[in-house]
Enzyme design. Structure first.
Site, PDB file in Angstrom:
ATOM      1  N   HIS A  36      35.389  29.560  -1.057  1.00  0.00           N
ATOM      2  CA  HIS A  36      35.637  30.992  -0.581  1.00  0.00           C
ATOM      3  C   HIS A  36      36.685  30.982   0.353  1.00  0.00           C
ATOM      4  O   HIS A  36      36.913  29.947   0.962  1.00  0.00           O
ATOM      5  CB  HIS A  36      34.838  32.050  -0.798  1.00  0.00           C
ATOM      6  CG  HIS A  36      33.499  31.805   0.179  1.00  0.00           C
ATOM      7  ND1 HIS A  36      33.761  31.354   1.372  1.00  0.00           N
ATOM      8  CD2 HIS A  36      32.315  31.219  -0.187  1.00  0.00           C
ATOM      9  CE1 HIS A  36      32.812  31.102   2.332  1.00  0.00           C
ATOM     10  NE2 HIS A  36      31.866  30.947   0.973  1.00  0.00           N
ATOM     11  N   HIS A  39      35.594  28.810   3.360  1.00  0.00           N
ATOM     12  CA  HIS A  39      35.903  27.399   3.403  1.00  0.00           C
ATOM     13  C   HIS A  39      37.480  27.082   3.646  1.00  0.00           C
ATOM     14  O   HIS A  39      37.736  26.143   4.436  1.00  0.00           O
ATOM     15  CB  HIS A  39      35.500  26.700   2.037  1.00  0.00           C
ATOM     16  CG  HIS A  39      33.971  26.916   1.666  1.00  0.00           C
ATOM     17  ND1 HIS A  39      33.826  27.695   0.496  1.00  0.00           N
ATOM     18  CD2 HIS A  39      33.032  26.378   1.914  1.00  0.00           C
ATOM     19  CE1 HIS A  39      32.340  27.635   0.534  1.00  0.00           C
ATOM     20  NE2 HIS A  39      31.961  26.737   1.074  1.00  0.00           N
ATOM     21  N   LYS A 151      28.181  31.112   9.736  1.00  0.00           N
ATOM     22  CA  LYS A 151      27.575  31.931   8.659  1.00  0.00           C
ATOM     23  C   LYS A 151      26.216  31.183   8.687  1.00  0.00           C
ATOM     24  O   LYS A 151      25.284  31.858   8.706  1.00  0.00           O
ATOM     25  CB  LYS A 151      28.239  32.131   7.386  1.00  0.00           C
ATOM     26  CG  LYS A 151      27.858  33.309   6.788  1.00  0.00           C
ATOM     27  CD  LYS A 151      26.722  33.344   5.819  1.00  0.00           C
ATOM     28  CE  LYS A 151      26.943  32.576   4.478  1.00  0.00           C
ATOM     29  NZ  LYS A 151      25.901  32.331   3.816  1.00  0.00           N
ATOM     30  N   ASP A 152      26.316  29.811   8.361  1.00  0.00           N
ATOM     31  CA  ASP A 152      24.999  28.944   8.647  1.00  0.00           C
ATOM     32  C   ASP A 152      24.846  28.506  10.006  1.00  0.00           C
ATOM     33  O   ASP A 152      24.879  27.571  10.414  1.00  0.00           O
ATOM     34  CB  ASP A 152      25.225  27.772   7.714  1.00  0.00           C
ATOM     35  CG  ASP A 152      25.524  28.389   6.226  1.00  0.00           C
ATOM     36  OD1 ASP A 152      24.356  28.613   5.528  1.00  0.00           O
ATOM     37  OD2 ASP A 152      26.517  28.245   5.585  1.00  0.00           O
ATOM     38  N   MET A 186      31.284  36.279   3.695  1.00  0.00           N
ATOM     39  CA  MET A 186      31.383  35.433   2.424  1.00  0.00           C
ATOM     40  C   MET A 186      30.626  34.557   2.206  1.00  0.00           C
ATOM     41  O   MET A 186      30.027  33.673   3.206  1.00  0.00           O
ATOM     42  CB  MET A 186      32.796  34.945   2.363  1.00  0.00           C
ATOM     43  CG  MET A 186      33.854  36.001   2.330  1.00  0.00           C
ATOM     44  SD  MET A 186      35.530  35.338   2.132  1.00  0.00           S
ATOM     45  CE  MET A 186      36.468  36.673   2.009  1.00  0.00           C
TER      46      MET A 186
HETATM   47  O1  PAF Z   1      27.112  24.484   4.262  1.00  0.00           O
HETATM   48  C1  PAF Z   1      27.031  23.873   3.040  1.00  0.00           C
HETATM   49  O2  PAF Z   1      27.886  24.102   2.136  1.00  0.00           O
HETATM   50  C2  PAF Z   1      26.058  22.439   3.167  1.00  0.00           C
HETATM   51  O3  PAF Z   1      24.809  22.785   3.603  1.00  0.00           O
HETATM   52  C3  PAF Z   1      26.785  21.286   3.623  1.00  0.00           C
HETATM   53  C4  PAF Z   1      27.039  21.361   4.988  1.00  0.00           C
HETATM   54  C5  PAF Z   1      28.155  20.982   2.862  1.00  0.00           C
HETATM   55  C6  PAF Z   1      25.719  20.185   3.376  1.00  0.00           C
HETATM   56  O4  PAF Z   1      25.479  20.132   2.233  1.00  0.00           O
END
Ligand code: PAF
EC number: 6.3.2.1
Length: 284
Positions: A36, A39, A151-152, A186
């Site tokens: 999305h 990214h 976001k993460d 997102m």
């Molecule tokens: O954030 C993500 O999409 C995943 O956790 C990652 C960092 C690609 C690891 O699989």
């Protein structure tokens, strides 16, 4: 131009070798696909800061618990490759799981402290899987920089710690969360939401904004800030997983936001069976 699709570790290592010989700087954007705008913002920033951008698209099985959504995780390789092409990505590593974890695989990376609370406490083994696959990707690609979304947020701190502790020499760049016009962060998992649940999911970003406004008006104690988020979750009928105010780097819980300090407020909640997360800096 369509990106080169690398299916194996050997092909990827050969591509990386020739790139290094050419002296060009590489930015890596690791993803699990179903891309999305969040990214794409990482890919664009990678292009801005490096000569070449590579991405990985790999739904990493080791970061999913036995009862989680590995088998139904959304996938669309064709659509993802088109998005990579328009963001100027030169190569995409899209392996099958056995390429990353061949028979006899037995090496894992555990980041002890920042993995412990928040999502780490609710999803045992999750960050061990993330840290393992990200370490493998950084070792394979040897990029000058790698980009991840805020976001993460806990994941980003885990990755910063592993890069530092293992002396990988990669600049880790955290990029702001990209939101829909109405504030929803997102996420590939938004694809699971029905139109009604999509509306209810707004309670996460609304709760964070309410807490932020409260903090700006002088209320700095954790219970009041957490309560502001909870009110929104409850009003929308969402099941809270956690709402926590933490130090922005160590992720240790804070009793309040001290003057001049920037803390982080994080929320995880279930919208039906879909678990969503969001977070925001608070204070400062
Ligand atoms: O954030 C993500 O999409 C995943 O956790 C990652 C960092 C690609 C690891 O699989």
């Amino acid at each position: 131009m369509a990106p080169l699709v690398l299916r194996t570790v050997a092909e990827t290592a050969a591509w990386v070798d020739s790139l290094r010989r050419s002296g060009r700087r590489l930015a890596l954007v690791p993803t699990m696909g179903f891309l999305h705008e969040g990214h794409v913002s990482l890919m664009r920033e990678g292009r801005r800061r490096a000569d070449v951008v590579a991405a990985s698209i790999f739904v990493n099985p080791t970061q999913f618990g036995p009862k989680e959504d590995l088998s139904r995780y959304p996938r669309d390789l064709e659509g993802d490759l088109a998005k990579c092409a328009s963001a100027g990505v030169e190569a995409v590593f899209a392996p099958v799981p056995a390429e990353v974890y061949p028979p006899g695989y037995q090496t894992y990376v555990d980041v002890e402290q920042v993995s412990q609370g928040l999502c780490g406490a609710r999803r045992p083994g999750h960050f061990r899987g993330v840290a393992t696959v990200v370490t493998k990707l950084l070792c394979l690609f040897k990029p000058q920089l790698a980009l991840f979304g805020e976001k993460d947020y806990q994941q980003l701190q885990v990755i910063r710690a592993l890069e530092r502790d293992l002396n990988l020499g990669v600049e880790i760049i955290g990029m702001p969360t990209v939101r829909e016009a109405d504030g929803l962060a997102m996420s590939s998992r938004n694809a699971y939401l029905s139109p009604e649940d999509r509306q209810r999911a707004l309670a996460l970003s609304r709760g964070l904004a309410a807490a932020q406004a409260l903090c700006r008006s002088g209320t700095r104690e954790t219970p009041a800030l957490v309560a502001a988020v909870r009110r929104e979750l409850e009003a929308a009928g969402l099941r809270e997983d956690y709402v926590e105010l933490v130090d922005a780097t160590s992720l240790t819980p804070l009793p309040a936001v001290s003057p001049g300090q920037t803390a982080r407020l994080l929320v995880a909640a279930f919208v039906g069976s879909t678990r969503l997360i969001d977070n925001q800096p608070i204070g400062g």
